[in-house]
Enzyme design. Structure first.
Site, PDB file in Angstrom:
ATOM      1  N   CYS A 251     -26.238  44.757   2.938  1.00  0.00           N
ATOM      2  CA  CYS A 251     -27.082  43.802   2.224  1.00  0.00           C
ATOM      3  C   CYS A 251     -28.420  44.499   2.049  1.00  0.00           C
ATOM      4  CB  CYS A 251     -27.217  42.520   3.056  1.00  0.00           C
ATOM      5  SG  CYS A 251     -28.406  41.353   2.358  1.00  0.00           S
TER       6      CYS A 251
ATOM      7  N   CYS B 137     -44.583  42.195  15.667  1.00  0.00           N
ATOM      8  CA  CYS B 137     -43.912  43.422  15.210  1.00  0.00           C
ATOM      9  C   CYS B 137     -44.915  44.568  15.060  1.00  0.00           C
ATOM     10  CB  CYS B 137     -43.204  43.166  13.882  1.00  0.00           C
ATOM     11  SG  CYS B 137     -42.277  44.621  13.330  1.00  0.00           S
TER      12      CYS B 137
ATOM     13  N   ARG C  50     -28.733  37.850  -4.640  1.00  0.00           N
ATOM     14  CA  ARG C  50     -29.265  36.647  -3.975  1.00  0.00           C
ATOM     15  C   ARG C  50     -30.676  36.303  -4.450  1.00  0.00           C
ATOM     16  NH1 ARG C  50     -28.928  37.666   1.576  1.00  0.00           N
ATOM     17  NH2 ARG C  50     -26.710  37.308   1.289  1.00  0.00           N
TER      18      ARG C  50
ATOM     19  N   CYS D 146     -27.380  34.642   9.174  1.00  0.00           N
ATOM     20  CA  CYS D 146     -28.103  35.909   9.239  1.00  0.00           C
ATOM     21  C   CYS D 146     -29.202  35.847  10.297  1.00  0.00           C
ATOM     22  CB  CYS D 146     -28.694  36.228   7.870  1.00  0.00           C
ATOM     23  SG  CYS D 146     -29.607  37.772   7.861  1.00  0.00           S
TER      24      CYS D 146
ATOM     25  N   CYS E  88     -45.955  46.391   7.537  1.00  0.00           N
ATOM     26  CA  CYS E  88     -45.515  45.971   6.197  1.00  0.00           C
ATOM     27  C   CYS E  88     -46.531  44.970   5.607  1.00  0.00           C
ATOM     28  CB  CYS E  88     -44.124  45.349   6.278  1.00  0.00           C
ATOM     29  SG  CYS E  88     -42.959  46.389   7.200  1.00  0.00           S
TER      30      CYS E  88
ATOM     31  N   CYS F 224     -24.429  38.245   9.791  1.00  0.00           N
ATOM     32  CA  CYS F 224     -25.322  39.260   9.239  1.00  0.00           C
ATOM     33  C   CYS F 224     -26.484  39.437  10.212  1.00  0.00           C
ATOM     34  CB  CYS F 224     -25.840  38.808   7.874  1.00  0.00           C
ATOM     35  SG  CYS F 224     -27.006  39.970   7.125  1.00  0.00           S
TER      36      CYS F 224
ATOM     37  N   CYS G 223     -45.876  41.139   5.320  1.00  0.00           N
ATOM     38  CA  CYS G 223     -45.164  40.402   6.372  1.00  0.00           C
ATOM     39  C   CYS G 223     -46.086  39.680   7.352  1.00  0.00           C
ATOM     40  CB  CYS G 223     -44.254  41.367   7.139  1.00  0.00           C
ATOM     41  SG  CYS G 223     -43.238  40.486   8.348  1.00  0.00           S
TER      42      CYS G 223
HETATM   43  N1  SAM Z   1     -37.931  43.703  10.923  1.00  0.00           N
HETATM   44  C1  SAM Z   1     -36.771  43.993  10.183  1.00  0.00           C
HETATM   45  C2  SAM Z   1     -37.046  44.841   8.956  1.00  0.00           C
HETATM   46  O1  SAM Z   1     -38.153  44.848   8.459  1.00  0.00           O
HETATM   47  O2  SAM Z   1     -36.111  45.500   8.508  1.00  0.00           O
HETATM   48  C3  SAM Z   1     -36.003  42.756   9.743  1.00  0.00           C
HETATM   49  C4  SAM Z   1     -36.740  41.519   9.301  1.00  0.00           C
HETATM   50  S1  SAM Z   1     -37.786  41.701   7.866  1.00  0.00           S
HETATM   51  C5  SAM Z   1     -38.731  40.242   7.918  1.00  0.00           C
HETATM   52  C6  SAM Z   1     -36.634  41.526   6.525  1.00  0.00           C
HETATM   53  C7  SAM Z   1     -37.145  41.553   5.123  1.00  0.00           C
HETATM   54  O3  SAM Z   1     -37.814  40.325   4.813  1.00  0.00           O
HETATM   55  C8  SAM Z   1     -38.165  42.605   4.718  1.00  0.00           C
HETATM   56  O4  SAM Z   1     -37.601  43.853   4.504  1.00  0.00           O
HETATM   57  C9  SAM Z   1     -38.692  42.025   3.430  1.00  0.00           C
HETATM   58  O5  SAM Z   1     -37.925  42.467   2.337  1.00  0.00           O
HETATM   59  C10 SAM Z   1     -38.519  40.514   3.621  1.00  0.00           C
HETATM   60  N2  SAM Z   1     -39.833  39.835   3.711  1.00  0.00           N
HETATM   61  C11 SAM Z   1     -40.668  39.825   4.777  1.00  0.00           C
HETATM   62  N3  SAM Z   1     -41.788  39.126   4.507  1.00  0.00           N
HETATM   63  C12 SAM Z   1     -41.672  38.679   3.231  1.00  0.00           C
HETATM   64  C13 SAM Z   1     -42.523  37.909   2.384  1.00  0.00           C
HETATM   65  N4  SAM Z   1     -43.714  37.484   2.774  1.00  0.00           N
HETATM   66  N5  SAM Z   1     -42.073  37.617   1.138  1.00  0.00           N
HETATM   67  C14 SAM Z   1     -40.870  38.069   0.728  1.00  0.00           C
HETATM   68  N6  SAM Z   1     -40.030  38.802   1.485  1.00  0.00           N
HETATM   69  C15 SAM Z   1     -40.432  39.112   2.723  1.00  0.00           C
HETATM   70  C1  DTB Z   2     -34.341  39.202   2.827  1.00  0.00           C
HETATM   71  O1  DTB Z   2     -34.195  40.004   1.890  1.00  0.00           O
HETATM   72  N1  DTB Z   2     -35.166  38.170   2.813  1.00  0.00           N
HETATM   73  C2  DTB Z   2     -35.108  37.450   4.053  1.00  0.00           C
HETATM   74  C3  DTB Z   2     -33.993  38.182   4.840  1.00  0.00           C
HETATM   75  N2  DTB Z   2     -33.673  39.275   3.968  1.00  0.00           N
HETATM   76  C4  DTB Z   2     -34.226  38.595   6.208  1.00  0.00           C
HETATM   77  C5  DTB Z   2     -36.416  37.286   4.740  1.00  0.00           C
HETATM   78  C6  DTB Z   2     -37.481  36.636   3.890  1.00  0.00           C
HETATM   79  C7  DTB Z   2     -38.701  36.447   4.735  1.00  0.00           C
HETATM   80  C8  DTB Z   2     -39.782  35.671   4.046  1.00  0.00           C
HETATM   81  C9  DTB Z   2     -41.004  35.535   4.894  1.00  0.00           C
HETATM   82  C10 DTB Z   2     -40.777  34.790   6.171  1.00  0.00           C
HETATM   83  O2  DTB Z   2     -40.181  33.699   6.180  1.00  0.00           O
HETATM   84  O3  DTB Z   2     -41.291  35.266   7.206  1.00  0.00           O
HETATM   85 FE1  SF4 Z   3     -41.832  44.022  11.178  1.00  0.00          FE
HETATM   86 FE2  SF4 Z   3     -42.125  42.324   9.199  1.00  0.00          FE
HETATM   87 FE3  SF4 Z   3     -42.029  44.921   8.688  1.00  0.00          FE
HETATM   88 FE4  SF4 Z   3     -39.795  43.649   9.519  1.00  0.00          FE
HETATM   89  S1  SF4 Z   3     -40.888  43.316   7.603  1.00  0.00           S
HETATM   90  S2  SF4 Z   3     -40.595  45.624  10.236  1.00  0.00           S
HETATM   91  S3  SF4 Z   3     -40.721  42.113  10.860  1.00  0.00           S
HETATM   92  S4  SF4 Z   3     -43.631  43.860   9.865  1.00  0.00           S
END
Ligand code: SAM
Ligand code: DTB
Ligand code: SF4
Length: 327
Positions: free
Chosen positions: A202, A67, A274, A111, A71, A142, A74
């Site tokens: 959501c 990606c 949730r 989802c 973030c 979702c 992430c």
């Molecule tokens: N890339 C898209 C976005 O960022 O909107 C969708 C997928 S992204 C992984 C969805 C959500 O997962 C993020 O907005 C964040 O709130 C959550 N998330 C990602 N990494 C995480 C982590 N290490 N711990 C907790 N929540 C996480």
């Molecule tokens: C949300 O609020 N949490 C989920 C879902 N929406 C997409 C994602 C959590 C991701 C946790 C880190 C991972 O597994 O990569």
């Molecule tokens: Fe990309 Fe992760 Fe950020 Fe979603 S949360 S935009 S997957 S870096």
């Protein structure tokens, strides 16, 4: 012996449904005596929901890693050196098979997540088939694909999408410490497009990212002041992944996490709250207290997107012990 007097005040008047929540009001709720806070949240939970029912959502990562966004939490960002590799998009058949298994295991919603800044039109078109076929299995659908351009939410809606997940993640004041490649406003804009297309929203965030209690109050104020409020509010506890900038974040005390759930319930009484990422690291008793404090939804299935979640057998056993049934 006389019972001791109660050392706190109940609010003189309840918060009017139409009024905006201030950060100060929310911080005052977070600071209530712990037992009083959980009790108030449990009372409100019972006014709008059956407290023995839990909504179950299963996640699948249809496009993992690579990606371009940065973030800080992430594992899928190219800006961080993590164990997650860039993988091609799953095929429609693979996604439908994952959904069939989720339904067989008792999930009510499926989802689909993608590691995109936002979908390119060609990629979005491929996901529309997934949405149609997952919906045809009798599951709620979702998607969480990042920022949406004009017209994309409508295409998803027409394909049969029920919910779009897009998180605000943290308070506006904290946001720039976590993400530099897109703005808070961009997220609010996508949420507006999702609503405009008639999709259910959501939207939640992450705690445990070295934020202050005021920041947590600021996030909840943003969510609670969305009009209408989101139908689903995921509260994620940061999952620390090696190589991400937040790997070394100070863990949040478990009571503070429960407080956050309770205040989300009080301020968004009709939303599904949730208990989201980070649940695998939570003792069962803490999860039980979160359900008491108004959580009524979980991610269900052995994996979140790239990290682990409690396995299905463990969650079934926990629900049985707590006399909770899937919605
Ligand atoms: N890339 C898209 C976005 O960022 O909107 C969708 C997928 S992204 C992984 C969805 C959500 O997962 C993020 O907005 C964040 O709130 C959550 N998330 C990602 N990494 C995480 C982590 N290490 N711990 C907790 N929540 C996480
Ligand atoms: C949300 O609020 N949490 C989920 C879902 N929406 C997409 C994602 C959590 C991701 C946790 C880190 C991972 O597994 O990569
Ligand atoms: Fe990309 Fe992760 Fe950020 Fe979603 S949360 S935009 S997957 S870096």
């Amino acid at each position: 012996m006389q019972p001791s007097t109660i050392a706190f005040q109940r609010p003189a008047t309840p918060h009017p449904e139409s009024a905006a929540w201030t950060v100060d009001e929310i911080e005052a709720l977070l600071a209530l005596p712990f037992m009083e806070l959980v009790f108030r949240a449990a009372e409100i939970h019972r006014q709008f929901f059956d407290p023995t029912k839990v909504q179950l959502s299963t996640l699948v990562s249809i496009k993992t890693g690579g990606c371009p966004e940065d973030c800080g939490y992430c594992p899928q960002s190219v800006h961080h050196d993590t164990p997650v590799e860039n993988q091609p998009m799953m095929t429609v058949d693979e996604v439908v098979e994952a959904a069939r298994l989720a339904k067989q295991n008792g999930a009510g919603r499926f989802c689909m997540g993608a590691a995109w800044r936002g979908p390119k039109d060609a990629d979005l078109d491929k996901t529309l088939d997934m949405v149609k076929r997952v919906k045809a299995l009798g599951l709620e659908t979702c998607a969480t694909f990042g920022l949406l351009k004009d017209g994309q939410a409508e295409k998803l809606k027409d394909a049969g999408l029920d919910y779009y997940n897009h998180n605000l993640d943290t308070a506006p004041e904290k946001y720039a410490d976590i993400i530099q490649t897109r703005e808070y406003e961009d997220r609010l804009d996508t949420l507006g497009k999702v609503r405009g297309a008639g999709l259910s929203v959501c939207c939640g965030g992450i705690v445990g990212m070295n934020e202050t209690r005021t920041d947590r109050a600021g996030l909840i104020a943003q969510l609670a002041n969305l009009d209408p409020q989101p139908e689903s509010v995921p509260v994620n506890n940061l999952v620390k992944v090696t190589g991400t900038p937040l790997d070394g974040a100070e863990p949040l005390d478990w009571t503070e996490f429960v407080r956050t759930i309770a205040v989300a319930r009080i301020t968004m009484p009709k939303s599904y709250v949730r208990l989201s990422a980070g649940r695998r690291e939570m003792p069962e008793a803490m999860q039980a207290l979160c359900f008491m404090a108004g959580a009524n939804s979980i991610f269900y299935g052995d994996k979140l997107l790239t990290t682990g979640n409690p396995d299905v057998d463990a969650d079934r056993a926990l629900m049985e012990k707590l006399d909770l049934a899937p919605l």
